[in-house]
Design a protein around this motif. Structure first.
Motif, PDB file in Angstrom:
ATOM      1  N   THR A 177      10.787  10.485  -2.162  1.00 34.43           N
ATOM      2  CA  THR A 177       9.427  10.543  -2.693  1.00 34.43           C
ATOM      3  C   THR A 177       8.673   9.316  -2.207  1.00 34.43           C
ATOM      4  O   THR A 177       9.266   8.399  -1.626  1.00 34.43           O
ATOM      5  CB  THR A 177       9.421  10.586  -4.236  1.00 34.43           C
ATOM      6  OG1 THR A 177      10.073   9.408  -4.731  1.00 34.43           O
ATOM      7  CG2 THR A 177      10.108  11.834  -4.751  1.00 34.43           C
ATOM      8  N   CYS A 178       7.379   9.295  -2.472  1.00 33.67           N
ATOM      9  CA  CYS A 178       6.558   8.225  -1.920  1.00 33.67           C
ATOM     10  C   CYS A 178       5.452   7.853  -2.905  1.00 33.67           C
ATOM     11  O   CYS A 178       4.857   8.728  -3.542  1.00 33.67           O
ATOM     12  CB  CYS A 178       5.949   8.672  -0.587  1.00 33.67           C
ATOM     13  SG  CYS A 178       4.772   7.518   0.138  1.00 33.67           S
ATOM     14  N   PHE A 179       5.199   6.557  -3.050  1.00 33.88           N
ATOM     15  CA  PHE A 179       4.035   6.050  -3.763  1.00 33.88           C
ATOM     16  C   PHE A 179       3.058   5.503  -2.722  1.00 33.88           C
ATOM     17  O   PHE A 179       3.463   4.781  -1.802  1.00 33.88           O
ATOM     18  CB  PHE A 179       4.412   4.922  -4.729  1.00 33.88           C
ATOM     19  CG  PHE A 179       5.163   5.366  -5.949  1.00 33.88           C
ATOM     20  CD1 PHE A 179       4.483   5.714  -7.107  1.00 33.88           C
ATOM     21  CD2 PHE A 179       6.547   5.430  -5.954  1.00 33.88           C
ATOM     22  CE1 PHE A 179       5.165   6.122  -8.244  1.00 33.88           C
ATOM     23  CE2 PHE A 179       7.242   5.831  -7.078  1.00 33.88           C
ATOM     24  CZ  PHE A 179       6.551   6.173  -8.224  1.00 33.88           C
ATOM     25  N   SER A 180       1.780   5.832  -2.857  1.00 37.67           N
ATOM     26  CA  SER A 180       0.772   5.327  -1.927  1.00 37.67           C
ATOM     27  C   SER A 180      -0.494   4.957  -2.693  1.00 37.67           C
ATOM     28  O   SER A 180      -0.820   5.573  -3.716  1.00 37.67           O
ATOM     29  CB  SER A 180       0.434   6.361  -0.845  1.00 37.67           C
ATOM     30  OG  SER A 180       1.496   6.497   0.062  1.00 37.67           O
ATOM     31  N   ARG A 181      -1.174   3.956  -2.161  1.00 39.47           N
ATOM     32  CA  ARG A 181      -2.418   3.492  -2.786  1.00 39.47           C
ATOM     33  C   ARG A 181      -3.606   4.131  -2.086  1.00 39.47           C
ATOM     34  O   ARG A 181      -3.701   4.126  -0.861  1.00 39.47           O
ATOM     35  CB  ARG A 181      -2.511   1.971  -2.681  1.00 39.47           C
ATOM     36  CG  ARG A 181      -3.671   1.357  -3.454  1.00 39.47           C
ATOM     37  CD  ARG A 181      -3.730  -0.134  -3.202  1.00 39.47           C
ATOM     38  NE  ARG A 181      -4.136  -0.416  -1.831  1.00 39.47           N
ATOM     39  CZ  ARG A 181      -4.002  -1.579  -1.230  1.00 39.47           C
ATOM     40  NH1 ARG A 181      -3.428  -2.582  -1.854  1.00 39.47           N
ATOM     41  NH2 ARG A 181      -4.416  -1.756   0.017  1.00 39.47           N
ATOM     42  N   PHE A 228       0.807  -1.224   0.000  1.00 40.92           N
ATOM     43  CA  PHE A 228       0.000   0.000   0.000  1.00 40.92           C
ATOM     44  C   PHE A 228       0.838   1.271   0.000  1.00 40.92           C
ATOM     45  O   PHE A 228       0.309   2.355  -0.255  1.00 40.92           O
ATOM     46  CB  PHE A 228      -0.976   0.023   1.181  1.00 40.92           C
ATOM     47  CG  PHE A 228      -0.345   0.243   2.534  1.00 40.92           C
ATOM     48  CD1 PHE A 228      -0.144   1.516   3.036  1.00 40.92           C
ATOM     49  CD2 PHE A 228       0.042  -0.834   3.314  1.00 40.92           C
ATOM     50  CE1 PHE A 228       0.436   1.722   4.283  1.00 40.92           C
ATOM     51  CE2 PHE A 228       0.617  -0.654   4.561  1.00 40.92           C
ATOM     52  CZ  PHE A 228       0.817   0.627   5.043  1.00 40.92           C
ATOM     53  N   SER A 229       2.143   1.181   0.253  1.00 40.52           N
ATOM     54  CA  SER A 229       2.975   2.383   0.230  1.00 40.52           C
ATOM     55  C   SER A 229       4.438   2.004   0.039  1.00 40.52           C
ATOM     56  O   SER A 229       4.885   0.968   0.546  1.00 40.52           O
ATOM     57  CB  SER A 229       2.800   3.191   1.520  1.00 40.52           C
ATOM     58  OG  SER A 229       3.453   4.440   1.425  1.00 40.52           O
ATOM     59  N   VAL A 230       5.166   2.850  -0.701  1.00 42.71           N
ATOM     60  CA  VAL A 230       6.593   2.635  -0.951  1.00 42.71           C
ATOM     61  C   VAL A 230       7.314   3.972  -0.813  1.00 42.71           C
ATOM     62  O   VAL A 230       6.908   4.971  -1.424  1.00 42.71           O
ATOM     63  CB  VAL A 230       6.847   2.045  -2.353  1.00 42.71           C
ATOM     64  CG1 VAL A 230       8.340   1.936  -2.627  1.00 42.71           C
ATOM     65  CG2 VAL A 230       6.191   0.683  -2.501  1.00 42.71           C
ATOM     66  N   VAL A 231       8.371   3.993  -0.017  1.00 35.61           N
ATOM     67  CA  VAL A 231       9.218   5.175   0.141  1.00 35.61           C
ATOM     68  C   VAL A 231      10.452   4.985  -0.726  1.00 35.61           C
ATOM     69  O   VAL A 231      11.130   3.948  -0.647  1.00 35.61           O
ATOM     70  CB  VAL A 231       9.607   5.384   1.616  1.00 35.61           C
ATOM     71  CG1 VAL A 231      10.676   6.466   1.743  1.00 35.61           C
ATOM     72  CG2 VAL A 231       8.386   5.750   2.439  1.00 35.61           C
ATOM     73  N   CYS A 232      10.746   5.963  -1.565  1.00 33.70           N
ATOM     74  CA  CYS A 232      11.872   5.877  -2.497  1.00 33.70           C
ATOM     75  C   CYS A 232      12.905   6.953  -2.175  1.00 33.70           C
ATOM     76  O   CYS A 232      12.561   8.037  -1.698  1.00 33.70           O
ATOM     77  CB  CYS A 232      11.401   6.053  -3.942  1.00 33.70           C
ATOM     78  SG  CYS A 232      10.040   4.966  -4.412  1.00 33.70           S
ATOM     79  N   HIS A 233      14.166   6.629  -2.450  1.00 33.38           N
ATOM     80  CA  HIS A 233      15.245   7.611  -2.311  1.00 33.38           C
ATOM     81  C   HIS A 233      15.917   7.782  -3.660  1.00 33.38           C
ATOM     82  O   HIS A 233      16.377   6.820  -4.264  1.00 33.38           O
ATOM     83  CB  HIS A 233      16.261   7.175  -1.267  1.00 33.38           C
ATOM     84  CG  HIS A 233      17.329   8.195  -1.004  1.00 33.38           C
ATOM     85  ND1 HIS A 233      18.521   8.236  -1.696  1.00 33.38           N
ATOM     86  CD2 HIS A 233      17.362   9.241  -0.132  1.00 33.38           C
ATOM     87  CE1 HIS A 233      19.258   9.244  -1.263  1.00 33.38           C
ATOM     88  NE2 HIS A 233      18.580   9.877  -0.313  1.00 33.38           N
ATOM     89  N   GLU A 234      15.970   9.006  -4.137  1.00 35.74           N
ATOM     90  CA  GLU A 234      16.577   9.325  -5.420  1.00 35.74           C
ATOM     91  C   GLU A 234      17.827  10.159  -5.190  1.00 35.74           C
ATOM     92  O   GLU A 234      17.845  11.039  -4.329  1.00 35.74           O
ATOM     93  CB  GLU A 234      15.588  10.091  -6.306  1.00 35.74           C
ATOM     94  CG  GLU A 234      14.279   9.333  -6.536  1.00 35.74           C
ATOM     95  CD  GLU A 234      13.189  10.219  -7.120  1.00 35.74           C
ATOM     96  OE1 GLU A 234      13.459  11.427  -7.312  1.00 35.74           O
ATOM     97  OE2 GLU A 234      12.090   9.710  -7.367  1.00 35.74           O
ATOM     98  N   GLY A 235      18.876   9.886  -5.970  1.00 31.69           N
ATOM     99  CA  GLY A 235      20.116  10.644  -5.835  1.00 31.69           C
ATOM    100  C   GLY A 235      21.091   9.973  -4.891  1.00 31.69           C
ATOM    101  O   GLY A 235      20.930   8.818  -4.498  1.00 31.69           O
ATOM    102  N   GLN A 236      22.116  10.745  -4.506  1.00 33.94           N
ATOM    103  CA  GLN A 236      23.160  10.227  -3.645  1.00 33.94           C
ATOM    104  C   GLN A 236      22.827  10.465  -2.177  1.00 33.94           C
ATOM    105  O   GLN A 236      21.852  11.138  -1.848  1.00 33.94           O
ATOM    106  CB  GLN A 236      24.506  10.881  -3.992  1.00 33.94           C
ATOM    107  CG  GLN A 236      24.973  10.574  -5.408  1.00 33.94           C
ATOM    108  CD  GLN A 236      25.117   9.076  -5.656  1.00 33.94           C
ATOM    109  OE1 GLN A 236      25.701   8.357  -4.845  1.00 33.94           O
ATOM    110  NE2 GLN A 236      24.585   8.607  -6.787  1.00 33.94           N
ATOM    111  N   ILE A 237      23.663   9.934  -1.309  1.00 35.77           N
ATOM    112  CA  ILE A 237      23.366   9.992   0.119  1.00 35.77           C
ATOM    113  C   ILE A 237      23.468  11.410   0.656  1.00 35.77           C
ATOM    114  O   ILE A 237      22.777  11.779   1.618  1.00 35.77           O
ATOM    115  CB  ILE A 237      24.324   9.036   0.884  1.00 35.77           C
ATOM    116  CG1 ILE A 237      23.860   8.872   2.343  1.00 35.77           C
ATOM    117  CG2 ILE A 237      25.763   9.518   0.800  1.00 35.77           C
ATOM    118  CD1 ILE A 237      24.602   7.786   3.095  1.00 35.77           C
ATOM    119  N   ASP A 238      24.322  12.246   0.040  1.00 39.05           N
ATOM    120  CA  ASP A 238      24.514  13.595   0.569  1.00 39.05           C
ATOM    121  C   ASP A 238      23.650  14.652  -0.123  1.00 39.05           C
ATOM    122  O   ASP A 238      23.552  15.775   0.349  1.00 39.05           O
ATOM    123  CB  ASP A 238      25.994  13.999   0.459  1.00 39.05           C
ATOM    124  CG  ASP A 238      26.522  13.867  -0.964  1.00 39.05           C
ATOM    125  OD1 ASP A 238      25.835  13.228  -1.791  1.00 39.05           O
ATOM    126  OD2 ASP A 238      27.615  14.398  -1.240  1.00 39.05           O
TER     127      ASP A 238
END
Length: 547
Positions: free
Chosen positions: A463-467, A448-458
């Protein structure tokens, strides 16, 4: 309130249902058609037993059907892909057929899949009856409590009739208050969590009545009130951020922070400020939603002694690297990460000392899930810290495939113990001690939900996908865009949230408070009888004295 009142069903089914005998006959046939798939999916760990339930073949091309569509007027079953079942309906003059896996009903006169409330209720009743029949517990001779349809009382009917429906969708962007995307994505996952939503929107914690200082439960109540309102403009959770800063010094300031770190901190703060929060057997909303139990089994290779320990969990962190410390070369999946998580690990003599042997020895350690929570949270360990210096941290970019549904049975303690016994030569018969594994439906989870990380650590961004119901949306701070399940599954996931398709039932037994109340009522009646008998004796003695 009748939720089906505004739904226009198939007129041909409605016409057929005007005859009570025809309606009974059709519903009976419909349930019989569904029983094949319902019986197949009740077995959690027995694919061999599933094979014994033979799959039907197409009545036209004799192709074995993994997903049969069956005529509701005769015994014909056919394939949908080659339109053989539609051809049968036209030639035979029959109106209806059903997909046995989904229960969907196709009407040849409408030339489309149609909805009918009676058929939908029949499908649910058949599935629930099958689950109740196969669900047992680790309590002798105790089965699952039978399902009872909710019937509103007069008071509830009056409350529903007087209620004013608010046209809210529960989808609002959250303003970035200065590198606070880590907080926004976790709050969006909370908002998509149906258990949290139902708890806070049912006024279990009212921020207007609470007098506690820096109460995170109050902030959650404010958040749900704002999001589920008529206002569609992006919302700025400023008070939530300020409360977090005061409660967690490590998350204060405008520096970039880890979303998983905020997730754990927020759960701890909600736990500490909610009702039902106790040290032992906590029944607060956090532990009722995310709380599970992990079991660690250490087996001594010298004497075979097994030492078990149970630890509470709120989420599961999964490694993306192999044992050598390098990123795994093969394609990573959520299932492969879970298999690695539950795979036995060798311990050297310097790491384990057997209590039975009384000396250090080689051993194997196995992790498993003893109790599954209603909501499963997985974190992929993408950020690697080789030292205490955060500047040396790096991000693991390896893609991880995950699915919209997952069956957690293979990773539970009960199933793993059963498979271990069978591998030792116990045969195919299930041991009596594992008869309470229950139907497969109790182990199935939906994303029902996914948290995404884009780019480098610093210099990355969350962003987030949710149903929302059956639609998927992408949340990028204040921007909310309609998306798809495919886009979600192709994203670079950092955290995944799954909810149980069917919540657990307790054994069918009378609650302890009712047993105590009934026992007290019996004792009270006995005391009343004794008082009445003593009063009658006094009256008799007074009459004898006058004589």
């Amino acid at each position: 309130m009748n939720l089906d009142a505004d739904i226009v069903g198939c007129p041909h089914i409605a016409l057929l249902f005007q005859d009570a005998c025809e309606k009974t006959k059709l519903i009976k046939k419909y349930k019989a058609v569904l029983s094949w798939n319902i019986q197949r999916r009740q077995e959690a760990t027995r694919p061999a037993k599933r094979r014994k339930i033979s799959s039907p073949t197409c009545g036209t091309c004799d192709f074995v059907l993994s997903r049969p569509v069956v005529c509701l007027s005769c015994s014909y079953s056919g394939c949908w892909r080659n339109a053989h079942v539609k051809q049968h309906l036209q030639v035979a003059g029959h109106d209806l057929c059903a997909d046995v896996k989904t229960g969907s009903v196709f009407c040849s006169k409408c030339d489309d899949f149609v909805y009918d409330s009676s058929m939908s209720h029949a499908y649910s009743a058949a599935a629930i009856a099958a689950e109740e029949k196969t669900t047992t517990f680790q309590v002798a001779k105790k089965s699952r409590e039978p399902f009872v349809t909710w019937v509103p009382t007069e008071k509830e009917v009056a409350a529903l009739e007087g209620a004013v429906a608010i046209p809210c969708q529960g989808r609002r962007g959250l303003l970035n208050l200065g590198q606070t995307c880590f907080m926004n994505v976790i709050l969006q996952s909370f908002l998509a969590n149906t258990l949290l939503r139902n708890w806070f929107l049912s006024d279990k914690h009212n921020h207007k009545l609470c007098k506690a200082k820096d109460c995170t439960c109050c902030e959650m109540d404010k958040l749900f009130t704002e999001i589920f309102s008529e206002n569609t403009a992006p919302f700025g959770p400023t008070s939530f951020l300020a409360t977090t800063w005061r409660a967690s010094a490590e998350l204060s300031g405008y520096a970039q922070h880890d979303a998983h770190e905020f997730f754990i901190s927020a759960l701890n703060q909600i736990h500490g400020t909610s009702r039902g929060s106790t040290i032992f057997s906590c029944i607060c909303i956090v532990h009722s939603t995310f709380g599970g139990i992990l079991q660690s089994d250490v087996k001594c290779e010298r004497c075979g002694q097994v030492t078990s320990a149970a630890d509470p969990m709120l989420d599961i962190s999964l490694e993306l690297k192999d044992k050598g410390g390098e990123a795994a070369g093969q394609e990573l999946t959520l299932a492969s990460c879970l298999r690695k998580f539950t795979q036995p690990e060798k311990l050297g003599p310097n790491e384990y000392s057997c209590a039975k042997c009384g000396k250090a020895s080689h051993a194997s350690k196995r992790m498993s899930i003893r109790k599954l929570p209603p909501v499963l949270s997985f974190q992929f360990k993408r950020f690697e810290h080789k030292s205490s210096d955060k500047s040396t941290a790096r991000k693991i970019e390896a893609p991880v495939r995950f699915s919209a549904t997952i069956n957690m049975a293979p990773y539970t303690t009960l199933v793993m113990d059963m498979q271990e016994q069978e591998s030792k030569g116990a045969g195919t018969a299930r041991p009596a001690s594992f008869a309470h594994l229950g139907p497969e439906a109790l182990y199935e989870y939906d994303l029902f939900s996914v948290v995404c990380h884009e780019g480098q650590i610093d210099n990355g961004h969350y962003t987030c996908f949710s149903r929302s119901q059956d639609e998927w949306y992408r949340f990028d701070d204040d921007k909310v865009t309609h998306s798809s399940l495919g886009a979600c599954l192709n994203s670079q996931a950092y955290m995944c949230f799954y909810v149980k398709r069917h919540l657990d039932y307790k054994p069918y037994m009378t609650p302890s408070y009712k047993v105590t109340r009934e026992a007290e009522a019996v004792k009270e009646k006995e005391r009343e009888r004794e008082k009445e008998a003593a009063r009658m004796r006094e009256v008799e003695d007074a009459l004898l004295a006058t004589v």
